[in-house]
Motif scaffolding. Structure first.
Motif, mmCIF file in Angstrom:
data_model
loop_
_atom_site.group_PDB
_atom_site.id
_atom_site.type_symbol
_atom_site.label_atom_id
_atom_site.label_comp_id
_atom_site.label_asym_id
_atom_site.label_seq_id
_atom_site.Cartn_x
_atom_site.Cartn_y
_atom_site.Cartn_z
ATOM 1 N N THR A 198 0.711 -1.539 0.217
ATOM 2 C CA THR A 198 0.181 -0.310 0.257
ATOM 3 C C THR A 198 1.090 1.152 -0.053
ATOM 4 N N LEU A 199 2.402 1.003 -0.193
ATOM 5 C CA LEU A 199 2.879 1.930 0.294
ATOM 6 C C LEU A 199 3.116 2.579 -1.253
ATOM 7 N N THR A 200 2.550 3.773 -1.718
ATOM 8 C CA THR A 200 2.721 3.956 -2.974
ATOM 9 C C THR A 200 3.458 4.716 -3.584
ATOM 10 N N SER A 201 4.317 5.533 -2.563
ATOM 11 C CA SER A 201 5.619 6.510 -3.419
ATOM 12 C C SER A 201 6.889 5.518 -3.282
ATOM 13 N N MET A 202 7.077 4.532 -2.567
ATOM 14 C CA MET A 202 8.475 4.203 -2.551
ATOM 15 C C MET A 202 8.497 3.875 -3.702
ATOM 16 N N HIS A 203 9.611 4.448 -3.374
ATOM 17 C CA HIS A 203 11.041 4.635 -4.882
ATOM 18 C C HIS A 203 11.920 3.087 -4.782
ATOM 19 N N THR A 204 11.922 2.900 -3.325
ATOM 20 C CA THR A 204 13.551 1.566 -3.098
ATOM 21 C C THR A 204 13.099 0.898 -1.741
#
Length: 880
Positions: free
Chosen positions: A252-258
């Motif tokens: 659900t952490l849609t801002s995750m980049h790394t």
């Protein structure tokens, strides 16, 4: 350094004095810059440990007079405009903070105190820096379970780095007192337990970067982590987290980049379905977890476009993941050691034009090796070793990957020859084609065209011809491993051009000729293996470089004395000259090899006594002098290293090449030992020689020895009682000697697997059939007519048993030779022999006919003996 010319810079705002060697005295000079906003004093030698003492004028600039004799960091409190302060990499200790009075720096936004040595009181001494937004305390030696109460009330703090501190268990629960945090770095902070399931960490809704790697955290990931909607980087690597990622809140952490989940106990589906909605995900590291195949292969299309993917670990992944078909921006992929079905995914390289690294070792992939049609100039590293690929290496491989740096195709079933197109890979540095079924010769284009090559491994194939082209230069070559092939001819002189060569292995081939002396000119050579060939002749004088550490020449036809072949090689750790035809004595300069650890000279024709200089080698672990013609006593001073051998070249060479395999006779069988197993081996084999005298009691002090073989000699006397100290012994063979007396109590040797005292003159009762001795059969004791007791059929109560030897007889066993009066025997034998000779001489003198017949018989015998020697020399007697 002087600041006299800078005193007029009253309005200076930015000052960088980092990476110098300033000490405490630099601080008061800085007050000539009252308007400073940014001050960088990192990487100096400031300690700030002296107390402030006013003693009079110390220096004067313009109208300013300073009266400090010992200047401290207290003066920093006068920079009210300071916003940036970097004091990292200095010599501050726990006494700095009472002197800093940083609370007066009301405008300070950045403070870096990292890589100093503080105590926990440092935190509470910082003061109420209400404007502080970024604080670095990493590697500051903060120990003693730092808790959140130690930190001031930093409500505006956005960046906190406490890497390598020791945090209190409640830290993650109390961290909510810093609601503005965006970056929180807690790597290597000895955190343990679970992540709080309510409040605490989950309340940091502005958090963008969270690093909790290298701790002892465990349990499943709490669902409240879904509150961290701003999180872009999450590093949970090297912990003990468990659970199926499909049930975690990470999807659900849609801002995750790394996202780094490596080195945990997660269960992760190879389809990566839980991450399909993370549209911004670019870098995913899941290696060293349990990877499993989905029951139902998803038909959804992932929203992410990955750049890097680390998925190596363990598990059965089923078929090759389908999500790869939708990836077009991949740059790095590592899926090693995941069992997958299918062929080589050449389409993955074709679809991702920026892909430069692909690692698929030990993935159970099969079929022919197919390559993309077009050239890929960005592709640099390919490892598909230890799979089941078959067929030939594509002939156009050099055209397809012209920029390749590293290629590993080892451990497959590839056939055919080595394509000449390898020569087009001008940037190729590492090439491993070992353990395949390749045939043919080494193409000249490979050696000449790959001018940057520094690692060439072609071991265990069926290559033939000359081992190296005459035109070879290879000035960058460091490793050349050609062992286990069918190469013929001699060692070509072109190898001498490889001036940086550190390891040369051409063992297990069909090479012949003499060993060239120019090998000693390759000064960088560290490991030389020419074993299992047909080299002949004497060893050249000083034919190896003086800094070489490992030499393997076993199983050739080398001969002659060991004159000065290795003289001056003071860094030798392994010397294997076994199974040759070396003669004469073992040189005394063997004692100069102070680092020698493994010495194998067995199966030669060496003679003379074992040099006493061997006792100067205190790092020896394994000595094999078996099957020679050595004589004299066993040196009592031989010592074997008690601790595991730690070579100084671990990691320098691939495939655990710390040491090549060594053949050792242990437990009545020839075995090969290599790598870690060899480093734990300790033994002494002097069997099949002509050694005499008693067994030194000092041998019993080698309490870490695992192998001791003194069989097939002429040793006399008793078996030392000190042998009961050999607690680690696994194989003990004293058979075929002239030992007498009782067998000492050795039933405490619990690791003993092979034991033999057969064919001696031992007497008395055999050891009790307990522990390991309950496994030994009659063959361990046979050939000793005066031994009795199980497992022998002879009972100790039988009247036929020789009476027990008294202690007095045992002390005098040298004098009377055991049970026979040897002195009387020798005297009577010499008298009888002299009478016989005198009788024959008298008869021949009286009868001329018998005299002529006697000389004719002597002449005929000498003639027959001559032709027998001509027809049969050389002939080497061995004992096996």
């Amino acid at each position: 350094m002087t600041f006299e010319g800078l005193s007029s810079l009253q309005n200076l705002e930015f000052l960088d004095l980092s990476s110098n060697n300033f000490n405490n005295s630099i601080i008061p000079f800085l007050h000539i810059f009252p308007s400073l906003k940014s001050l960088n004093l990192a990487r100096n030698a400031i300690s700030c440990i002296q107390q402030l003492i006013q003693t009079g004028p110390y220096f004067q600039f313009s109208s300013r007079t300073f009266t400090y004799s010992f200047m401290t960091c207290e003066e920093l409190s006068g920079f009210e405009n300071l916003e940036f302060l970097d004091l990292s990499y200095n010599n501050f200790n726990k006494s700095i903070m009472p002197l800093l009075r940083l609370s007066k720096l009301s405008n300070l936004e950045f403070l870096d105190l990292s890589l100093n040595d503080f105590s926990n009181s440092t935190l509470s001494s910082i003061g109420d820096l209400s404007s502080l937004k970024e604080l670095h305390l990493d590697d500051c030696g903060l120990r003693g379970t730092v808790d959140i109460q130690s930190l001031p009330n930093f409500k505006n703090l956005e960046h906190l780095d406490l890497t390598s501190s020791t945090l209190h268990n409640n830290f993650l629960k109390d961290i909510e007192k810093m609601p503005s945090l965006k970056i929180l770095l807690l790597s290597s902070c000895q955190l343990n337990g679970t992540i709080p399931t309510a409040k605490g960490l989950c309340e940091l809704k502005h958090l963008q970067k969270l690093d909790m790697s290298n701790n002892d955290l465990s349990g499943t990931l709490p669902s409240c982590l879904a509150n961290l909607t701003s999180l872009q980087l999450l590093d949970l690597s090297s912990n003990h987290f468990i659970g199926n990622i499909s049930l975690s809140p990470l999807g659900t952490l849609t801002s995750m980049h790394t996202l780094d989940l490596s080195s945990n106990l997660f269960q992760i589906p190879i389809s990566l379905l839980p991450f399909f909605n993370l549209s911004k995900l670019k870098h995913l590291d899941c290696h060293e977890n349990e990877i499993y195949a989905d029951i139902d292969v998803p038909t959804l299309t992932p929203k992410f476009q990955l750049r890097t993917l680390y998925l190596s670990g363990q598990g059965d992944g089923g078929v090759f993941p389908k999500f790869f078909y939708y990836q077009h921006k991949l740059e790095y992929v590592d899926m090693g050691n995941i069992k997958m079905k299918g062929e080589f995914p050449h389409w993955l390289i074709r679809n991702n034009t920026k892909l430069h690294t692909l690692y698929l070792p030990n993935c159970s992939l099969s079929g022919p090796l197919q390559l993309p049609i077009h050239s890929h100039v960005h592709f640099s590293d390919l490892d598909i070793s230890d799979n089941y690929f078959n067929g030939s290496i594509p002939t156009e491989i050099g055209v397809c990957f012209p920029s390749l740096n590293s290629l590993d195709l080892s451990g497959n079933g590839l056939t055919g020859g080595i394509p000449s197109s390898f020569g087009k890979m001008s940037q190729l540095k590492e090439l491993d084609l070992s353990s395949n079924h390749l045939s043919g010769i080494i193409p000249q284009e490979l050696i000449v065209g790959c001018s940057s090559l520094y690692e060439l491994i072609l071991s265990n194939n069926s290559l033939h011809g000359q081992i190296f082209p005459k035109q070879a230069t290879c000035k960058e070559l460091i490793l050349l491993l050609l062992d286990g092939n069918q190469f013929t001819g001699s060692i070509p002189y072109s190898i001498s051009n490889c001036t940086m060569l550190e390891m040369l292995d051409v063992s297990y081939n069909r090479l012949f000729g003499s060993i060239p002396g120019w090998i000693g000119n390759i000064t960088s050579l560290d490991i030389l293996d020419l074993s299992e060939n047909s080299f002949f002749g004497n060893l050249p004088s000083s034919f190896v470089p003086p800094r070489i550490s490992q030499v393997y020449l076993s199983k050739n036809r080398l001969q002659g004395p060991l004159t000065n072949a290795f003289y001056g090689c003071s860094e030798l750790t392994i010397l294997d000259l076994s199974h040759n035809d070396f003669t004469k004595r073992i040189p005394e300069w063997i004692g100069n090899f102070s680092t020698l650890t493994y010495l194998l000279l067995g199966y030669n024709r060496l003679e003379g006594e074992i040099p006493i200089q061997l006792c100067h080698l205190f790092k020896l672990r394994l000595v094999d002098f078996s099957n020679n013609n050595l004589s004299g006593p066993v040196p009592p001073c031989i010592s074997l290293l008690r601790y595991p051998y730690q070579p100084n070249i671990y990691g320098r060479y691939p495939k655990d090449s710390m040491a090549q395999p060594l053949e050792v006779t242990t437990k009545n069988a020839l075995r090969y030992f290599q790598g870690i197993i060899l480093s734990l081996m300790s033994g002494l084999d002097l069997s099949c020689n002509n050694l005499t005298g008693e067994i030194p009691v000092e041998i019993g002090n080698l309490d870490k020895i695992q192998l001791l073989n003194l069989s097939h000699n002429k040793l006399t006397g008793l078996i030392p009682q000190s042998f009961s100290n050999l607690k680690q012994i696994e194989s003990l063979d004293l058979s075929y000697n002239n030992l007498n007396g009782k067998i000492p109590q050795l039933t405490q040797l619990y690791f003993l697997a092979v034991f033999s005292v057969a064919h001696n003159n031992l007497s008395g009762k055999t050891p009790e059939m307990v522990a390991q001795f309950g496994t030994f059969e009659n063959s361990s004791y046979e050939g000793n007519p005066f031994l009795c007791g199980p497992p022998l059929s002879k009972s100790c109560s039988s009247s036929s048993i020789m009476p027990r030897v008294s202690e007095e007889d045992r002390k005098d066993h040298k004098k009377d030779g055991g049970f026979i009066d040897m002195y009387a025997f020798y005297v009577s034998f010499m008298i009888s022999y002299a009478i016989m000779l005198l009788t024959m001489a008298a008869v021949l003198y009286i009868n001329p006919y018998w005299r002529r017949a006697w000389f004719y018989m002597i002449e005929l015998s000498l003639t027959n003996l001559y032709y027998f020697l001509v027809d049969n020399i050389p002939f080497v007697f061995r004992c096996y």
